[in-house]
Design a protein around this motif. Structure first.
Motif, PDB file in Angstrom:
ATOM      1  N   ILE A  79      81.031  56.378   5.463  1.00  0.00           N
ATOM      2  CA  ILE A  79      80.870  54.954   5.672  1.00  0.00           C
ATOM      3  C   ILE A  79      80.418  55.032   7.284  1.00  0.00           C
ATOM      4  CG2 ILE A  79      82.413  54.333   3.832  1.00  0.00           C
ATOM      5  CD1 ILE A  79      84.527  53.942   6.341  1.00  0.00           C
ATOM      6  N   GLY A  80      80.315  53.639   7.674  1.00  0.00           N
ATOM      7  CA  GLY A  80      79.998  53.673   8.940  1.00  0.00           C
ATOM      8  C   GLY A  80      78.616  52.628   9.263  1.00  0.00           C
ATOM      9  N   THR A  81      78.777  51.891  10.498  1.00  0.00           N
ATOM     10  CA  THR A  81      77.838  50.805  10.678  1.00  0.00           C
ATOM     11  C   THR A  81      76.575  51.483  11.191  1.00  0.00           C
ATOM     12  OG1 THR A  81      78.506  50.764  12.987  1.00  0.00           O
ATOM     13  CG2 THR A  81      79.459  49.090  11.412  1.00  0.00           C
ATOM     14  N   SER A  82      75.556  50.911  11.393  1.00  0.00           N
ATOM     15  CA  SER A  82      74.207  51.209  11.789  1.00  0.00           C
ATOM     16  C   SER A  82      73.878  50.072  13.080  1.00  0.00           C
ATOM     17  CB  SER A  82      73.131  51.172  10.960  1.00  0.00           C
ATOM     18  OG  SER A  82      72.570  49.691  10.677  1.00  0.00           O
ATOM     19  N   THR A  83      72.712  50.323  13.879  1.00  0.00           N
ATOM     20  CA  THR A  83      72.046  49.579  14.718  1.00  0.00           C
ATOM     21  C   THR A  83      71.699  48.179  14.198  1.00  0.00           C
ATOM     22  OG1 THR A  83      70.108  50.605  14.965  1.00  0.00           O
ATOM     23  CG2 THR A  83      71.625  51.317  16.535  1.00  0.00           C
ATOM     24  N   ASP A  84      71.458  48.191  13.082  1.00  0.00           N
ATOM     25  CA  ASP A  84      70.993  46.871  12.544  1.00  0.00           C
ATOM     26  C   ASP A  84      71.871  46.341  11.863  1.00  0.00           C
ATOM     27  OD1 ASP A  84      68.159  47.135  13.031  1.00  0.00           O
ATOM     28  OD2 ASP A  84      67.935  48.848  11.630  1.00  0.00           O
ATOM     29  N   ILE A  85      72.816  47.001  11.108  1.00  0.00           N
ATOM     30  CA  ILE A  85      73.915  46.256  10.279  1.00  0.00           C
ATOM     31  C   ILE A  85      75.401  46.868  11.001  1.00  0.00           C
ATOM     32  CG2 ILE A  85      74.854  46.031   8.136  1.00  0.00           C
ATOM     33  CD1 ILE A  85      72.181  46.699   6.893  1.00  0.00           C
ATOM     34  N   ASN A  86      75.949  45.764  11.528  1.00  0.00           N
ATOM     35  CA  ASN A  86      77.205  46.055  12.093  1.00  0.00           C
ATOM     36  C   ASN A  86      78.267  45.253  11.487  1.00  0.00           C
ATOM     37  OD1 ASN A  86      79.303  46.778  13.740  1.00  0.00           O
ATOM     38  ND2 ASN A  86      78.528  45.749  15.673  1.00  0.00           N
ATOM     39  N   ASP A  87      78.891  45.424  10.544  1.00  0.00           N
ATOM     40  CA  ASP A  87      79.970  44.518   9.771  1.00  0.00           C
ATOM     41  C   ASP A  87      81.123  45.430   9.717  1.00  0.00           C
ATOM     42  OD1 ASP A  87      81.317  42.791   8.411  1.00  0.00           O
ATOM     43  OD2 ASP A  87      79.594  42.256   7.076  1.00  0.00           O
ATOM     44  N   ILE A  88      82.122  45.340  10.511  1.00  0.00           N
ATOM     45  CA  ILE A  88      83.399  45.967  10.269  1.00  0.00           C
ATOM     46  C   ILE A  88      83.918  45.702   8.976  1.00  0.00           C
ATOM     47  CG2 ILE A  88      84.838  44.379  11.659  1.00  0.00           C
ATOM     48  CD1 ILE A  88      86.147  46.932  12.631  1.00  0.00           C
ATOM     49  N   ASP A  89      84.210  44.318   8.558  1.00  0.00           N
ATOM     50  CA  ASP A  89      84.497  44.008   7.381  1.00  0.00           C
ATOM     51  C   ASP A  89      83.926  44.578   6.093  1.00  0.00           C
ATOM     52  OD1 ASP A  89      86.521  42.229   8.728  1.00  0.00           O
ATOM     53  OD2 ASP A  89      85.144  40.485   8.441  1.00  0.00           O
ATOM     54  N   MET A  90      82.643  44.875   6.192  1.00  0.00           N
ATOM     55  CA  MET A  90      81.997  45.520   5.156  1.00  0.00           C
ATOM     56  C   MET A  90      82.177  47.021   5.198  1.00  0.00           C
ATOM     57  SD  MET A  90      77.918  45.867   3.905  1.00  0.00           S
ATOM     58  CE  MET A  90      77.454  46.995   5.263  1.00  0.00           C
TER      59      MET A  90
END
Length: 432
Positions: free
Chosen positions: A66-77
């Motif tokens: 799992i983990g965020t990207s530079t385009d999508i940063n949503d900790i809840d997701m």
């Protein structure tokens, strides 16, 4: 004292006892295997996690990233994705965020799960350098060691560390060239840094420092495969094999220090080369647990790479791989969402299960349960034996049959029901 130190001294730890019970094997077998380095148990000294044994003689484990990207940063997701992975029986998680507050995301994931959690500290060191200086090539040598120690203090249980991308490996890559290039993000960060700074990889040069930190926190070093192929045309090439030779040497040095290791394997590889790759890895790395990334066995199936990976996982597990990193339908296309996590995890678990049956970890006992439940038209029994009971139930419930014993595929012409009735009512008369 690490798990390996204890095992070498004849001590069977609580984690070893728990793994033995879960796997239904002898405790002494687990102790000897941990001592030899053929089984690893990821468990940072700062965390209380579910014991998970990875290695020869045990069920093949499946990791969910799992983990965020530079385009999508949503900790809840990311929290939701972690929970979905846990609900669908992931054995471990890897937190690989590169966008947002990296420390906050990692600590949040660690706080909500009792699964072993892995990371890639080179990501954090590189991302923070990019944010401050504009490019990862300006990273100070000690930045990656600081990232390793920070993440170890947070409780990370296993870390992918790019120690084997060294000058010799890069020479092999440059001389040979590749159709698909270099696709490992950590491998790319470190390669660019080395070329720009005209110096050796600090993780290779100062590997003893890495071992010092790993020994203090007893996390497992997942020796990263920075030269893995990103196209099946590049599989099992000289750069990959050169790196594997280095990885084997690093395994030896870790074992001497009492540090547990696993070794990461190639990502894109044709089916016919999987068994060879497992054999070479096991030989060069003295039977260290093998962590297969995917693997992807054809390059032409974006949106369906979870199916491609399930095929690769089955072949890998049957050949002796010990640990599989799942692949989602979003691979090569986008950041995975919650549903992608579920689909990818189930696909890899199926592959691992099939591979385990082939190598004798189990003998299809659950398949026999399913077969008997189907013969009896016992729908609750079928759901209970399914790898994902809720999905199986939902599909049948969405199209309810007129006859509750059957399903809408055959309806009143259900072969099983007809044969059951014939055997019950007529067989005695026929054969007497």
């Amino acid at each position: 004292m690490t798990q390996m130190d204890d095992a070498k001294k004849g001590i069977i730890t609580e984690q070893m006892k728990a793994v033995a019970k879960i796997e239904n094997v002898d405790e002494e077998f687990i102790r000897k295997s941990v001592a030899q380095g053929t089984i690893a148990i990821p468990n940072n000294v700062g965390r209380d996690v579910k014991p998970v044994g990875i290695g020869a003689g045990l069920r093949t484990k499946v990791n969910a990233t799992i983990g965020t990207s530079t385009d999508i940063n949503d900790i809840d997701m990311e929290v939701l994705k972690a929970k979905i992975a846990m609900e669908n029986k992931a054995d471990t998680l890897m937190e690989l965020s590169v966008g947002g507050d990296l420390d906050a995301i990692r600590r949040k994931i660690l706080s909500i799960t009792d699964l072993p959690v892995g990371s890639v500290p080179l990501y954090q060191a590189s991302i923070e350098c990019i944010r401050e200086h504009g490019a990862a090539i300006y990273m100070e040598e000690d930045a990656v060691f600081k990232a390793i120690e920070k993440q170890a203090k947070d409780g990370i249980d296993f870390m992918a560390i790019h120690c084997s991308v060294n000058k010799e490996t890069l020479k092999r890559l440059k001389r040979q060239g590749r159709e698909g290039g270099l696709v490992s993000r950590g491998g790319a960060f470190m390669s660019a840094w080395m070329v720009h700074n005209e110096t050796e990889n600090p993780l290779y040069k100062d590997y003893e420092y890495v071992l010092d930190i790993a020994k203090e926190y007893d996390f497992v070093i997942s020796l990263a495969n920075g030269m893995r192929a990103g196209a099946i045309a590049d599989s099992t090439d000289r750069a990959q094999v050169q790196e594997l030779i280095i990885l084997g040497e690093l395994v030896d040095r870790a074992r001497e220090r009492g540090v547990q290791t696993i070794v990461e394997g190639p990502g894109h590889i044709p089916l016919k080369e999987i068994a060879t790759n497992v054999m070479i890895q096991k030989k060069l790395c003295k039977n260290a647990p093998f962590y297969m990334l995917g693997p992807i066995v054809t390059d032409i199936a974006p949106a369906y790479d979870h199916i491609v990976s399930s095929i690769g996982a089955a072949q890998s597990a049957s050949a002796g791989a010990d640990f599989i990193c799942y692949v989602t339908p979003a691979e090569h296309l986008a950041l995975p969402g919650p549903e992608d996590v579920k689909e990818g995890l189930i696909a890899s678990r199926i592959g691992a299960y099939v591979g385990d049956m082939a190598k004798g970890i189990h003998n299809g006992e659950l398949d026999l349960v399913m077969a008997n439940a189907r013969k009896k038209l016992d729908w609750e029994g079928q759901y209970a034996a399914a790898i994902c009971p809720a999905d199986a139930r939902a599909i049948r419930d969405a199209k309810p049959p007129e006859d509750p014993d059957t399903c809408t595929m055959c309806g009143s012409y259900c072969a099983v029901k007809l044969v059951n009735e014939w055997l019950d009512d007529a067989s005695q008369d026929v054969f007497d």
